[in-house]
Design a protein around this motif. Structure first.
Motif, PDB file in Angstrom:
ATOM      1  N   LEU A 183     -60.545 -13.831  72.323  1.00  0.00           N
ATOM      2  CA  LEU A 183     -60.539 -13.211  70.996  1.00  0.00           C
ATOM      3  C   LEU A 183     -59.413 -12.205  70.783  1.00  0.00           C
ATOM      4  CD1 LEU A 183     -64.356 -12.797  70.334  1.00  0.00           C
ATOM      5  CD2 LEU A 183     -62.757 -14.302  69.147  1.00  0.00           C
ATOM      6  N   ARG A 184     -59.007 -11.507  71.839  1.00  0.00           N
ATOM      7  CA  ARG A 184     -57.915 -10.538  71.670  1.00  0.00           C
ATOM      8  C   ARG A 184     -56.601 -11.262  71.383  1.00  0.00           C
ATOM      9  NH1 ARG A 184     -60.655  -7.618  76.679  1.00  0.00           N
ATOM     10  NH2 ARG A 184     -60.139  -9.671  77.478  1.00  0.00           N
ATOM     11  N   ALA A 185     -56.395 -12.399  72.027  1.00  0.00           N
ATOM     12  CA  ALA A 185     -55.207 -13.212  71.733  1.00  0.00           C
ATOM     13  C   ALA A 185     -55.245 -13.693  70.289  1.00  0.00           C
ATOM     14  CB  ALA A 185     -55.116 -14.395  72.685  1.00  0.00           C
ATOM     15  N   ALA A 186     -56.415 -14.163  69.860  1.00  0.00           N
ATOM     16  CA  ALA A 186     -56.554 -14.659  68.492  1.00  0.00           C
ATOM     17  C   ALA A 186     -56.188 -13.570  67.480  1.00  0.00           C
ATOM     18  CB  ALA A 186     -57.981 -15.161  68.252  1.00  0.00           C
ATOM     19  N   GLN A 187     -56.630 -12.351  67.716  1.00  0.00           N
ATOM     20  CA  GLN A 187     -56.312 -11.259  66.794  1.00  0.00           C
ATOM     21  C   GLN A 187     -54.820 -10.983  66.757  1.00  0.00           C
ATOM     22  OE1 GLN A 187     -59.203 -11.450  64.954  1.00  0.00           O
ATOM     23  NE2 GLN A 187     -58.512  -9.389  64.484  1.00  0.00           N
ATOM     24  N   PHE A 217     -53.271 -10.643  75.034  1.00  0.00           N
ATOM     25  CA  PHE A 217     -52.308 -11.002  73.998  1.00  0.00           C
ATOM     26  C   PHE A 217     -52.132 -12.515  73.958  1.00  0.00           C
ATOM     27  CE2 PHE A 217     -48.051 -10.872  71.927  1.00  0.00           C
ATOM     28  CZ  PHE A 217     -48.381 -10.031  70.867  1.00  0.00           C
ATOM     29  N   ALA A 218     -51.353 -12.957  72.986  1.00  0.00           N
ATOM     30  CA  ALA A 218     -51.039 -14.377  72.814  1.00  0.00           C
ATOM     31  C   ALA A 218     -50.213 -14.891  73.985  1.00  0.00           C
ATOM     32  CB  ALA A 218     -50.252 -14.555  71.520  1.00  0.00           C
ATOM     33  N   PRO A 219     -50.287 -16.186  74.287  1.00  0.00           N
ATOM     34  CA  PRO A 219     -49.431 -16.768  75.325  1.00  0.00           C
ATOM     35  C   PRO A 219     -47.956 -16.593  74.946  1.00  0.00           C
ATOM     36  CG  PRO A 219     -51.093 -18.352  74.606  1.00  0.00           C
ATOM     37  CD  PRO A 219     -51.168 -17.181  73.679  1.00  0.00           C
ATOM     38  N   PRO A 220     -47.110 -16.205  75.896  1.00  0.00           N
ATOM     39  CA  PRO A 220     -45.689 -16.002  75.602  1.00  0.00           C
ATOM     40  C   PRO A 220     -45.023 -17.234  74.985  1.00  0.00           C
ATOM     41  CG  PRO A 220     -46.206 -15.229  77.805  1.00  0.00           C
ATOM     42  CD  PRO A 220     -47.427 -15.909  77.286  1.00  0.00           C
ATOM     43  N   ALA A 234     -54.336 -21.675  59.005  1.00  0.00           N
ATOM     44  CA  ALA A 234     -54.490 -21.891  60.441  1.00  0.00           C
ATOM     45  C   ALA A 234     -55.838 -21.384  60.927  1.00  0.00           C
ATOM     46  CB  ALA A 234     -53.372 -21.196  61.205  1.00  0.00           C
ATOM     47  N   GLY A 235     -56.432 -22.188  61.773  1.00  0.00           N
ATOM     48  CA  GLY A 235     -57.630 -21.782  62.486  1.00  0.00           C
ATOM     49  C   GLY A 235     -57.279 -21.572  63.945  1.00  0.00           C
ATOM     50  N   LEU A 236     -58.124 -20.825  64.625  1.00  0.00           N
ATOM     51  CA  LEU A 236     -57.899 -20.542  66.038  1.00  0.00           C
ATOM     52  C   LEU A 236     -59.094 -20.980  66.866  1.00  0.00           C
ATOM     53  CD1 LEU A 236     -56.343 -17.123  65.310  1.00  0.00           C
ATOM     54  CD2 LEU A 236     -55.221 -18.838  66.734  1.00  0.00           C
ATOM     55  N   VAL A 237     -58.797 -21.719  67.914  1.00  0.00           N
ATOM     56  CA  VAL A 237     -59.793 -22.082  68.914  1.00  0.00           C
ATOM     57  C   VAL A 237     -59.338 -21.359  70.175  1.00  0.00           C
ATOM     58  CG1 VAL A 237     -60.889 -23.941  70.208  1.00  0.00           C
ATOM     59  CG2 VAL A 237     -60.175 -24.328  67.838  1.00  0.00           C
ATOM     60  N   SER A 238     -59.987 -20.244  70.463  1.00  0.00           N
ATOM     61  CA  SER A 238     -59.585 -19.443  71.617  1.00  0.00           C
ATOM     62  C   SER A 238     -60.569 -19.646  72.755  1.00  0.00           C
ATOM     63  CB  SER A 238     -59.494 -17.964  71.233  1.00  0.00           C
ATOM     64  OG  SER A 238     -60.748 -17.452  70.832  1.00  0.00           O
ATOM     65  N   TYR A 239     -60.055 -19.492  73.959  1.00  0.00           N
ATOM     66  CA  TYR A 239     -60.895 -19.708  75.136  1.00  0.00           C
ATOM     67  C   TYR A 239     -60.464 -18.764  76.244  1.00  0.00           C
ATOM     68  CZ  TYR A 239     -56.894 -22.441  76.787  1.00  0.00           C
ATOM     69  OH  TYR A 239     -55.629 -22.840  77.149  1.00  0.00           O
ATOM     70  N   GLY A 240     -61.360 -18.592  77.187  1.00  0.00           N
ATOM     71  CA  GLY A 240     -61.042 -17.735  78.328  1.00  0.00           C
ATOM     72  C   GLY A 240     -62.290 -17.329  79.065  1.00  0.00           C
ATOM     73  N   GLY A 241     -62.255 -16.115  79.592  1.00  0.00           N
ATOM     74  CA  GLY A 241     -63.393 -15.564  80.323  1.00  0.00           C
ATOM     75  C   GLY A 241     -64.402 -14.977  79.356  1.00  0.00           C
TER      76      GLY A 241
END
Length: 189
Positions: free
Chosen positions: A122-126, A89-92, A110-117
Motif C-alpha cells: 500500500l505504501r508503494a501504491a500511495q 516506495f514504488a519499484p525503481p 489507472a488502478g493499482l494491484v499492490s502486493y507484498g508482506g
C-alpha cells in the motif's frame, strides 16, 4: 469496442512475484468483460535509467526502447499497475518508466494491484499515485492490496485470491471502466 487495459508488471527483479499476480488479474479482467486486457511486462522493454536527450513532452525519441515504450503506453485506454513495494516506495523500474514518456499517459485512468508482506504494497501504491497525477493519469481510489502474497501462491505457482481480493478487483474494474469511458473524449481531443 472494448477499452484496451494494459496490465503492467512493475517489478523487473529476477524471481519476482509480479507475473503470478498479473496473470491472475489478467484472467479476472477478461472474465469481467468490459476491457480488452493486455499483459505488459516492464522487464521486456529493458529501459535503462532515462537516457533520452530531449524532454519527453517533445516526443523526439532517439532510442528504440523509448519508441517501443511510447507505443505501448499510447495504445492503452486504461492501466492496472501490478506493483510490489521497495523500501516503502514504488519499484525503481516503474519510477523510471513513468519518466520516459509524458503525453502518452494523459487522460487515462489507472488502478493499482499492490502486493507484498503485511502492508500489501500500500505504501508503494500511495507513492505511485503522486507520480501518476503529475503525468495526467487519473488514479482510482479503489484498488487491490494483497498482503502476505507468498501465502496465496499455490504449488503450481498461481495466485489463489481470497474473497476480499476478488471483491476488491471487481469494484476496481467497475470504477475503471466508468473512468475510462468518461475520459475518452479528452483522450481523443
Amino acid at each position: 469496442m472494448a477499452h484496451k487495459l494494459h496490465i503492467i508488471i512493475a517489478s523487473t527483479r529476477p524471481g519476482r512475484v509480479g507475473p503470478k499476480v498479473a496473470n491472475w488479474i489478467f484472467e479476472y479482467a477478461k472474465e469481467h468483460g468490459k476491457f480488452e486486457p493486455v499483459l505488459v511486462d516492464l522487464a521486456d522493454f529493458n529501459l535503462p535509467v532515462y537516457d533520452e536527450p530531449h524532454h519527453p513532452r517533445l516526443q523526439q525519441y532517439q532510442h528504440e526502447h523509448t519508441k517501443a515504450w511510447s507505443a505501448s503506453v499510447n495504445a492503452a485506454d486504461a492501466f492496472l499497475f501490478v506493483t510490489p513495494e521497495y523500501n516503502y516506495f514504488a519499484p525503481p523500474a516503474l519510477v523510471n518508466a513513468f519518466s520516459y514518456v509524458f503525453k502518452e499517459w494523459k487522460y487515462k485512468p489507472a488502478g493499482l494491484v499492490s502486493y507484498g508482506g503485511v502492508s500489501g504494497g500500500l505504501r508503494a501504491a500511495q507513492s505511485e499515485k503522486l507520480l501518476m497525477t503529475t503525468l495526467g493519469v487519473v488514479p482510482l481510489a479503489e484498488g487491490v492490496a494483497i498482503p502476505m502474497v507468498g501465502q496465496l501462491i499455490n504449488a503450481e505457482g498461481q495466485l489463489v485470491p481470497n474473497d476480499l481480493i476478488i471483491a476488491s478487483a471487481k469494484g476496481m474494474l467497475d470504477e475503471l471502466i466508468k473512468w475510462s469511458e468518461a475520459l475518452k473524449p479528452l483522450r481523443s481531443a
